[in-house]
Design a protein around this motif. Structure first.
Motif, PDB file in Angstrom:
ATOM      1  N   LEU A  30       6.557 -34.839 -38.359  1.00  0.00           N
ATOM      2  CA  LEU A  30       6.866 -33.407 -38.475  1.00  0.00           C
ATOM      3  C   LEU A  30       8.211 -33.144 -37.823  1.00  0.00           C
ATOM      4  CD1 LEU A  30       5.675 -30.553 -39.300  1.00  0.00           C
ATOM      5  CD2 LEU A  30       5.106 -30.314 -36.877  1.00  0.00           C
ATOM      6  N   VAL A  31       9.159 -32.626 -38.612  1.00  0.00           N
ATOM      7  CA  VAL A  31      10.513 -32.374 -38.101  1.00  0.00           C
ATOM      8  C   VAL A  31      10.944 -30.960 -38.462  1.00  0.00           C
ATOM      9  CG1 VAL A  31      11.115 -34.804 -38.326  1.00  0.00           C
ATOM     10  CG2 VAL A  31      11.699 -33.222 -40.169  1.00  0.00           C
ATOM     11  N   ARG A  32      11.825 -30.435 -37.661  1.00  0.00           N
ATOM     12  CA  ARG A  32      12.342 -29.087 -37.918  1.00  0.00           C
ATOM     13  C   ARG A  32      13.605 -29.135 -38.762  1.00  0.00           C
ATOM     14  NH1 ARG A  32      15.324 -25.705 -34.220  1.00  0.00           N
ATOM     15  NH2 ARG A  32      15.144 -23.503 -34.779  1.00  0.00           N
ATOM     16  N   ARG A  33      14.378 -30.200 -38.577  1.00  0.00           N
ATOM     17  CA  ARG A  33      15.625 -30.362 -39.334  1.00  0.00           C
ATOM     18  C   ARG A  33      15.679 -31.770 -39.925  1.00  0.00           C
ATOM     19  NH1 ARG A  33      20.358 -30.046 -35.965  1.00  0.00           N
ATOM     20  NH2 ARG A  33      19.070 -30.574 -34.166  1.00  0.00           N
ATOM     21  N   LYS A  34      15.717 -31.851 -41.245  1.00  0.00           N
ATOM     22  CA  LYS A  34      15.722 -33.168 -41.894  1.00  0.00           C
ATOM     23  C   LYS A  34      17.009 -33.935 -41.640  1.00  0.00           C
ATOM     24  CE  LYS A  34      12.223 -33.140 -45.458  1.00  0.00           C
ATOM     25  NZ  LYS A  34      11.909 -33.412 -46.877  1.00  0.00           N
ATOM     26  N   ALA A  35      18.098 -33.238 -41.362  1.00  0.00           N
ATOM     27  CA  ALA A  35      19.365 -33.930 -41.111  1.00  0.00           C
ATOM     28  C   ALA A  35      19.258 -34.785 -39.854  1.00  0.00           C
ATOM     29  CB  ALA A  35      20.496 -32.917 -40.966  1.00  0.00           C
ATOM     30  N   LYS A  36      18.674 -34.234 -38.797  1.00  0.00           N
ATOM     31  CA  LYS A  36      18.485 -34.987 -37.557  1.00  0.00           C
ATOM     32  C   LYS A  36      17.498 -36.123 -37.788  1.00  0.00           C
ATOM     33  CE  LYS A  36      17.427 -34.331 -32.651  1.00  0.00           C
ATOM     34  NZ  LYS A  36      17.070 -33.341 -31.609  1.00  0.00           N
ATOM     35  N   VAL A  51       7.801 -34.534 -43.077  1.00  0.00           N
ATOM     36  CA  VAL A  51       7.517 -33.168 -43.518  1.00  0.00           C
ATOM     37  C   VAL A  51       8.228 -32.186 -42.600  1.00  0.00           C
ATOM     38  CG1 VAL A  51       5.293 -33.743 -44.555  1.00  0.00           C
ATOM     39  CG2 VAL A  51       5.383 -33.067 -42.152  1.00  0.00           C
ATOM     40  N   GLU A  52       8.749 -31.133 -43.194  1.00  0.00           N
ATOM     41  CA  GLU A  52       9.400 -30.093 -42.398  1.00  0.00           C
ATOM     42  C   GLU A  52       8.361 -29.099 -41.906  1.00  0.00           C
ATOM     43  OE1 GLU A  52      13.999 -29.481 -43.524  1.00  0.00           O
ATOM     44  OE2 GLU A  52      12.594 -28.582 -44.920  1.00  0.00           O
ATOM     45  N   GLY A  53       8.548 -28.658 -40.689  1.00  0.00           N
ATOM     46  CA  GLY A  53       7.646 -27.675 -40.119  1.00  0.00           C
ATOM     47  C   GLY A  53       8.208 -27.150 -38.816  1.00  0.00           C
ATOM     48  N   ASP A  54       7.704 -26.017 -38.404  1.00  0.00           N
ATOM     49  CA  ASP A  54       8.181 -25.358 -37.193  1.00  0.00           C
ATOM     50  C   ASP A  54       6.965 -24.870 -36.430  1.00  0.00           C
ATOM     51  OD1 ASP A  54       9.239 -23.638 -35.251  1.00  0.00           O
ATOM     52  OD2 ASP A  54      10.861 -22.971 -36.548  1.00  0.00           O
ATOM     53  N   VAL A  55       6.816 -25.308 -35.193  1.00  0.00           N
ATOM     54  CA  VAL A  55       5.623 -24.940 -34.423  1.00  0.00           C
ATOM     55  C   VAL A  55       5.529 -23.442 -34.167  1.00  0.00           C
ATOM     56  CG1 VAL A  55       5.477 -27.205 -33.318  1.00  0.00           C
ATOM     57  CG2 VAL A  55       6.715 -25.346 -32.169  1.00  0.00           C
ATOM     58  N   SER A  59       2.110 -21.114 -40.502  1.00  0.00           N
ATOM     59  CA  SER A  59       1.879 -21.433 -41.915  1.00  0.00           C
ATOM     60  C   SER A  59       2.510 -22.761 -42.313  1.00  0.00           C
ATOM     61  CB  SER A  59       2.424 -20.319 -42.814  1.00  0.00           C
ATOM     62  OG  SER A  59       3.826 -20.183 -42.638  1.00  0.00           O
ATOM     63  N   SER A  60       3.563 -23.180 -41.609  1.00  0.00           N
ATOM     64  CA  SER A  60       4.231 -24.449 -41.938  1.00  0.00           C
ATOM     65  C   SER A  60       3.462 -25.653 -41.412  1.00  0.00           C
ATOM     66  CB  SER A  60       5.659 -24.460 -41.363  1.00  0.00           C
ATOM     67  OG  SER A  60       5.640 -24.587 -39.950  1.00  0.00           O
ATOM     68  N   LEU A  61       2.477 -25.422 -40.546  1.00  0.00           N
ATOM     69  CA  LEU A  61       1.742 -26.526 -39.941  1.00  0.00           C
ATOM     70  C   LEU A  61       0.518 -26.937 -40.759  1.00  0.00           C
ATOM     71  CD1 LEU A  61       1.834 -25.335 -36.215  1.00  0.00           C
ATOM     72  CD2 LEU A  61       3.384 -26.938 -37.350  1.00  0.00           C
ATOM     73  N   THR A  62      -0.014 -25.996 -41.534  1.00  0.00           N
ATOM     74  CA  THR A  62      -1.246 -26.268 -42.283  1.00  0.00           C
ATOM     75  C   THR A  62      -1.127 -27.465 -43.219  1.00  0.00           C
ATOM     76  OG1 THR A  62      -1.875 -23.942 -42.133  1.00  0.00           O
ATOM     77  CG2 THR A  62      -2.957 -25.270 -43.824  1.00  0.00           C
ATOM     78  N   PRO A  63      -0.117 -27.522 -44.089  1.00  0.00           N
ATOM     79  CA  PRO A  63      -0.010 -28.697 -44.982  1.00  0.00           C
ATOM     80  C   PRO A  63       0.263 -29.989 -44.228  1.00  0.00           C
ATOM     81  CG  PRO A  63       1.932 -27.281 -45.203  1.00  0.00           C
ATOM     82  CD  PRO A  63       0.938 -26.516 -44.397  1.00  0.00           C
ATOM     83  N   ALA A  64       0.944 -29.894 -43.092  1.00  0.00           N
ATOM     84  CA  ALA A  64       1.265 -31.102 -42.324  1.00  0.00           C
ATOM     85  C   ALA A  64       0.017 -31.751 -41.737  1.00  0.00           C
ATOM     86  CB  ALA A  64       2.239 -30.759 -41.201  1.00  0.00           C
ATOM     87  N   MET A  65      -1.033 -30.972 -41.525  1.00  0.00           N
ATOM     88  CA  MET A  65      -2.253 -31.475 -40.891  1.00  0.00           C
ATOM     89  C   MET A  65      -3.249 -32.087 -41.878  1.00  0.00           C
ATOM     90  SD  MET A  65      -2.283 -31.043 -37.552  1.00  0.00           S
ATOM     91  CE  MET A  65      -1.246 -30.183 -36.353  1.00  0.00           C
ATOM     92  N   GLU A  66      -3.043 -31.913 -43.162  1.00  0.00           N
ATOM     93  CA  GLU A  66      -4.012 -32.398 -44.147  1.00  0.00           C
ATOM     94  C   GLU A  66      -4.193 -33.916 -44.074  1.00  0.00           C
ATOM     95  OE1 GLU A  66      -2.874 -31.065 -48.002  1.00  0.00           O
ATOM     96  OE2 GLU A  66      -3.062 -28.933 -47.521  1.00  0.00           O
TER      97      GLU A  66
END
Length: 317
Positions: A30-36, A51-55, A59-66
């Motif tokens: 889980l990353v906030r910036r794909k460039a980094k 996967v991109e997400g922001d704590v 709502s951005s965390l739900t798909p990351a947890m599947e």
């Protein structure tokens, strides 16, 4: 077993992802910036799911947890920048990750806390980390919390900051607060090893484990070792924290990548030592010292990288 690593492009995160991949685990980063992430995770990018997400955005965390079995939660900030606050990222961000994990049926949760963190402290960084750990402990997940002292290794912010500042301060260097603050520097390799061992170690469930290196060092001793690692020389001039505060305030306001803040300066009043070291007492490890070849990476800092970091907040390694 699928393991989600939050803050996977960060300092601890990318090191952990690489170790997990080497051990044959299925990893979701889980990353906030794909460039980094592209820079830090390029050598394993084809063997992980990024996967991109922001704590701060639940709502951005739900798909990351599947489909995730375990979560290693690293996301936290030591410096408040760009609208990010300790409350929003360190505390509420952790609460958001916990809720998403629980909703997805995740069982194992490894949380990177902080040595000395407590919710009742007047220091906002440590208080935010303390509140986050209280939320973790109150959850019904099979959690483990790790509380390291200052972590050293390539990409670290604390010790590399001294190396970078030495690049732009010839002849004289401040001995901050007289160099009396004490730390127990712990290697990133040892911290990551402890994290990975915790995944399958049922005896660590519900435990808060402090992690430290083999030595307690004063800030003065740390500064001298950094200077020695760079193969240079400086006259160390004792400067009270009160005199440094206005200088740090100016750095905070002018430098996007300021290496220090007034809130972190305040933390020098607290000892950052680990009397009960789980690396030794629980994991039976021999901690790596902050010395010699183990800190040779400090010499990798160049003047151009330093300027890019301070003035552009660039990722330089």
């Amino acid at each position: 077993m699928t393991i989600l690593v939050t803050g996977a492009a960060g300092y601890l995160g990318n090191q952990t992802v690489k170790r997990l991949v080497a051990a044959g685990h299925s990893v979701r980063a889980l990353v906030r910036r794909k460039a980094k992430a592209a820079l830090r995770l390029q050598e394993v990018a084809d063997r992980i799911e990024i996967v991109e997400g922001d704590v701060t955005r639940p709502s951005s965390l739900t798909p990351a947890m599947e489909g995730v079995d375990s979560v290693i939660h690293y996301v936290a900030i030591a410096l408040e920048k760009g609208g990010q606050t300790y409350e929003a990222v360190n505390y509420r961000g952790t609460v958001n990750v916990l809720k998403a994990a629980r909703s997805a049926g995740v069982e194992r949760f490894i949380h990177m806390s902080q040595n000395g963190a407590r919710s009742d402290l007047p220091y906002r960084f440590l208080a935010s980390k303390g509140r986050a750990q209280e939320a973790v402990a109150a959850s019904d997940l099979k959690w483990t919390a790790l509380r390291p002292s200052a972590i050293f290794g390539p990409q670290d912010e604390f010790f590399n900051s001294f190396a970078r500042l030495l690049k732009v301060t010839p002849l004289v260097f401040p001995l901050i607060g007289g160099g009396k603050a004490v730390f127990q520097p712990v290697s990133v390799d040892d911290v990551v090893e402890a994290v990975i061992r915790c995944l399958d170690d049922e005896s660590t469930v519900g435990a808060e484990l402090a992690l430290g290196g083999p030595e307690v060092l004063t800030l003065g001793e740390i500064e001298r070792r950094v200077i020695e690692a760079l193969g240079t020389w400086r006259l160390l001039l004792p400067v009270p924290v009160a005199l440094l505060r206005p200088v740090v305030m100016i750095m905070q306001s002018l430098l996007p990548g300021s290496p220090v803040s007034t809130s972190l300066l305040d933390l020098l009043a607290l000892p950052n030592t680990v009397p009960d070291n789980a690396l030794v007492d629980h994991f039976a490890m021999t901690p790596i010292p902050f010395a010699g070849e183990h800190i040779a990476y400090l010499n990798d800092n160049t003047l151009s990288d330093t300027l890019a970091r301070f003035f552009g907040n660039a990722t330089v390694n």
